[in-house]
Design a protein around this motif. Structure first.
Motif, PDB file in Angstrom:
ATOM      1  N   HIS A  53       0.827  -1.217   0.000  1.00 29.34           N
ATOM      2  CA  HIS A  53       0.000   0.000   0.000  1.00 29.34           C
ATOM      3  C   HIS A  53       0.860   1.266   0.000  1.00 29.34           C
ATOM      4  O   HIS A  53       0.457   2.292  -0.545  1.00 29.34           O
ATOM      5  N   ASP A  54       2.050   1.199   0.562  1.00 30.80           N
ATOM      6  CA  ASP A  54       2.976   2.328   0.465  1.00 30.80           C
ATOM      7  C   ASP A  54       3.569   2.423  -0.944  1.00 30.80           C
ATOM      8  O   ASP A  54       3.786   3.516  -1.467  1.00 30.80           O
ATOM      9  N   ALA A  55       3.825   1.264  -1.553  1.00 31.82           N
ATOM     10  CA  ALA A  55       4.399   1.240  -2.902  1.00 31.82           C
ATOM     11  C   ALA A  55       3.455   1.874  -3.918  1.00 31.82           C
ATOM     12  O   ALA A  55       3.894   2.648  -4.771  1.00 31.82           O
ATOM     13  N   VAL A  56       2.156   1.571  -3.835  1.00 34.78           N
ATOM     14  CA  VAL A  56       1.227   2.138  -4.817  1.00 34.78           C
ATOM     15  C   VAL A  56       1.130   3.649  -4.646  1.00 34.78           C
ATOM     16  O   VAL A  56       1.091   4.390  -5.626  1.00 34.78           O
ATOM     17  N   THR A  57       1.139   4.129  -3.408  1.00 41.92           N
ATOM     18  CA  THR A  57       1.096   5.574  -3.176  1.00 41.92           C
ATOM     19  C   THR A  57       2.338   6.241  -3.758  1.00 41.92           C
ATOM     20  O   THR A  57       2.251   7.245  -4.459  1.00 41.92           O
ATOM     21  N   ARG A  58       3.513   5.671  -3.504  1.00 43.56           N
ATOM     22  CA  ARG A  58       4.774   6.223  -4.019  1.00 43.56           C
ATOM     23  C   ARG A  58       4.796   6.203  -5.539  1.00 43.56           C
ATOM     24  O   ARG A  58       5.123   7.203  -6.190  1.00 43.56           O
ATOM     25  N   GLU A  59       4.447   5.062  -6.129  1.00 40.19           N
ATOM     26  CA  GLU A  59       4.499   4.926  -7.590  1.00 40.19           C
ATOM     27  C   GLU A  59       3.540   5.889  -8.288  1.00 40.19           C
ATOM     28  O   GLU A  59       3.907   6.506  -9.284  1.00 40.19           O
ATOM     29  N   VAL A  60       2.328   6.018  -7.771  1.00 38.69           N
ATOM     30  CA  VAL A  60       1.355   6.924  -8.386  1.00 38.69           C
ATOM     31  C   VAL A  60       1.844   8.363  -8.286  1.00 38.69           C
ATOM     32  O   VAL A  60       1.741   9.133  -9.242  1.00 38.69           O
ATOM     33  N   GLN A  61       2.403   8.720  -7.149  1.00 40.18           N
ATOM     34  CA  GLN A  61       2.961  10.069  -6.979  1.00 40.18           C
ATOM     35  C   GLN A  61       4.077  10.315  -7.994  1.00 40.18           C
ATOM     36  O   GLN A  61       4.141  11.366  -8.626  1.00 40.18           O
ATOM     37  N   GLU A  62       4.969   9.328  -8.165  1.00 47.08           N
ATOM     38  CA  GLU A  62       6.073   9.468  -9.114  1.00 47.08           C
ATOM     39  C   GLU A  62       5.591   9.524 -10.561  1.00 47.08           C
ATOM     40  O   GLU A  62       6.175  10.227 -11.381  1.00 47.08           O
ATOM     41  N   GLU A  63       4.528   8.778 -10.885  1.00 48.54           N
ATOM     42  CA  GLU A  63       4.083   8.678 -12.273  1.00 48.54           C
ATOM     43  C   GLU A  63       3.188   9.829 -12.708  1.00 48.54           C
ATOM     44  O   GLU A  63       3.344  10.352 -13.813  1.00 48.54           O
ATOM     45  N   GLY A  65       1.972  12.500 -10.349  1.00 48.28           N
ATOM     46  CA  GLY A  65       2.019  13.702  -9.529  1.00 48.28           C
ATOM     47  C   GLY A  65       0.853  13.907  -8.588  1.00 48.28           C
ATOM     48  O   GLY A  65       0.626  15.025  -8.141  1.00 48.28           O
ATOM     49  N   VAL A  66       0.120  12.849  -8.266  1.00 46.49           N
ATOM     50  CA  VAL A  66      -1.015  12.960  -7.348  1.00 46.49           C
ATOM     51  C   VAL A  66      -0.770  12.007  -6.183  1.00 46.49           C
ATOM     52  O   VAL A  66      -0.464  10.835  -6.388  1.00 46.49           O
ATOM     53  N   GLU A  67      -0.896  12.534  -4.977  1.00 46.18           N
ATOM     54  CA  GLU A  67      -0.705  11.702  -3.792  1.00 46.18           C
ATOM     55  C   GLU A  67      -2.059  11.121  -3.384  1.00 46.18           C
ATOM     56  O   GLU A  67      -2.938  11.831  -2.899  1.00 46.18           O
ATOM     57  N   LEU A  68      -2.205   9.818  -3.630  1.00 46.47           N
ATOM     58  CA  LEU A  68      -3.442   9.114  -3.307  1.00 46.47           C
ATOM     59  C   LEU A  68      -3.126   7.941  -2.400  1.00 46.47           C
ATOM     60  O   LEU A  68      -2.111   7.261  -2.589  1.00 46.47           O
ATOM     61  N   TYR A  69      -4.008   7.707  -1.455  1.00 48.46           N
ATOM     62  CA  TYR A  69      -3.830   6.596  -0.529  1.00 48.46           C
ATOM     63  C   TYR A  69      -4.926   5.575  -0.772  1.00 48.46           C
ATOM     64  O   TYR A  69      -6.085   5.943  -0.995  1.00 48.46           O
ATOM     65  N   PRO A  70      -4.579   4.295  -0.758  1.00 49.34           N
ATOM     66  CA  PRO A  70      -5.594   3.268  -1.007  1.00 49.34           C
ATOM     67  C   PRO A  70      -6.732   3.333   0.010  1.00 49.34           C
ATOM     68  O   PRO A  70      -6.497   3.516   1.196  1.00 49.34           O
ATOM     69  N   ASP A 103      -8.834  16.536 -14.199  1.00 52.90           N
ATOM     70  CA  ASP A 103      -7.691  17.395 -14.526  1.00 52.90           C
ATOM     71  C   ASP A 103      -6.533  17.242 -13.541  1.00 52.90           C
ATOM     72  O   ASP A 103      -5.488  17.850 -13.713  1.00 52.90           O
ATOM     73  N   ALA A 104      -6.689  16.396 -12.507  1.00 53.64           N
ATOM     74  CA  ALA A 104      -5.649  16.241 -11.486  1.00 53.64           C
ATOM     75  C   ALA A 104      -4.388  15.538 -11.995  1.00 53.64           C
ATOM     76  O   ALA A 104      -3.290  16.059 -11.842  1.00 53.64           O
ATOM     77  N   PRO A 105      -4.493  14.352 -12.597  1.00 51.16           N
ATOM     78  CA  PRO A 105      -3.268  13.643 -12.999  1.00 51.16           C
ATOM     79  C   PRO A 105      -2.602  14.270 -14.214  1.00 51.16           C
ATOM     80  O   PRO A 105      -3.268  14.743 -15.124  1.00 51.16           O
ATOM     81  N   LYS A 106      -1.280  14.242 -14.185  1.00 52.97           N
ATOM     82  CA  LYS A 106      -0.508  14.657 -15.357  1.00 52.97           C
ATOM     83  C   LYS A 106       0.743  13.788 -15.403  1.00 52.97           C
ATOM     84  O   LYS A 106       1.202  13.295 -14.384  1.00 52.97           O
ATOM     85  N   LEU A 107       1.263  13.603 -16.574  1.00 54.78           N
ATOM     86  CA  LEU A 107       2.429  12.754 -16.747  1.00 54.78           C
ATOM     87  C   LEU A 107       3.643  13.403 -16.092  1.00 54.78           C
ATOM     88  O   LEU A 107       4.019  14.513 -16.428  1.00 54.78           O
ATOM     89  N   ILE A 108       4.226  12.695 -15.126  1.00 50.05           N
ATOM     90  CA  ILE A 108       5.409  13.190 -14.431  1.00 50.05           C
ATOM     91  C   ILE A 108       6.634  12.379 -14.860  1.00 50.05           C
ATOM     92  O   ILE A 108       7.668  12.918 -15.172  1.00 50.05           O
TER      93      ILE A 108
END
Length: 168
Positions: A53-63, A65-70, A103-108
């Motif tokens: 669950h930490d990995a998905v939050t980190r990966e989504v943030q890196e990919e 640019g949105v910090e989401l928690y499961p 409009d939140a996600p963008k390619l990081i």
């Protein structure tokens, strides 16, 4: 013939953590990886000793640019080794990451990804490979409450009936 696993040299297995993100119109967010065919859910591999669950939050943030928690774990999807596609055996933890504004996600991460796109569920087969399509459809069924599956094998539902062999 079955061989016991040598605890000093266990087989290498990949642990993946991906998330389904929807917008308020019911579309699913997909990312286009530069390193393989087909659009996929955002997420990626867990680091050593990193909780899924930490990995998905980190990966989504890196990919994107949105910090989401499961909000919850939807299921675990076992992926068999595929030498032709250079895929190691592993498991993917599939999480519900909720709904966000489109409009939140963008390619990081442009090194790994070539695009992000919102896709209506009926249009998924045009973008995804079969296993990814099955995984996303099952995630949507669980979110909608029409499925309580907790285990997939390469996107296929699996029922465990008390025996040691899964039944598809």
């Amino acid at each position: 013939m079955h061989k016991d696993v040598d605890p000093s040299a266990p087989p290498p297995r990949r642990i993946g953590a991906v998330g389904i993100i929807r917008d308020y119109e019911g579309r699913v967010l997909l990312v286009d990886p530069a390193y393989k065919d087909g659009w996929i859910l955002p997420g990626g591999g867990a680091h050593a000793n990193e909780l899924p669950h930490d990995a998905v939050t980190r990966e989504v943030q890196e990919e994107i640019g949105v910090e989401l928690y499961p909000t919850r774990l939807l299921f675990v999807d076992y992926v068999p080794e595929n030498e032709e596609a250079d895929v190691r055996e592993g498991v993917n933890f599939v999480f519900d990451l909720g709904s966000v504004s489109s409009d939140a996600p963008k390619l990081i991460n442009s090194h790994e990804l070539t695009g992000v796109q919102w896709v209506m569920p009926d249009d998924l087969p045009r973008f995804t490979l079969d296993a990814q399509h099955r995984r996303i459809r099952e995630a949507l069924r669980v979110i909608e409450g029409s499925s309580n599956v907790h285990y997939l094998v390469h996107g296929h539902r699996v029922c465990v009936n008390g025996s040691r062999r899964p039944i598809t």
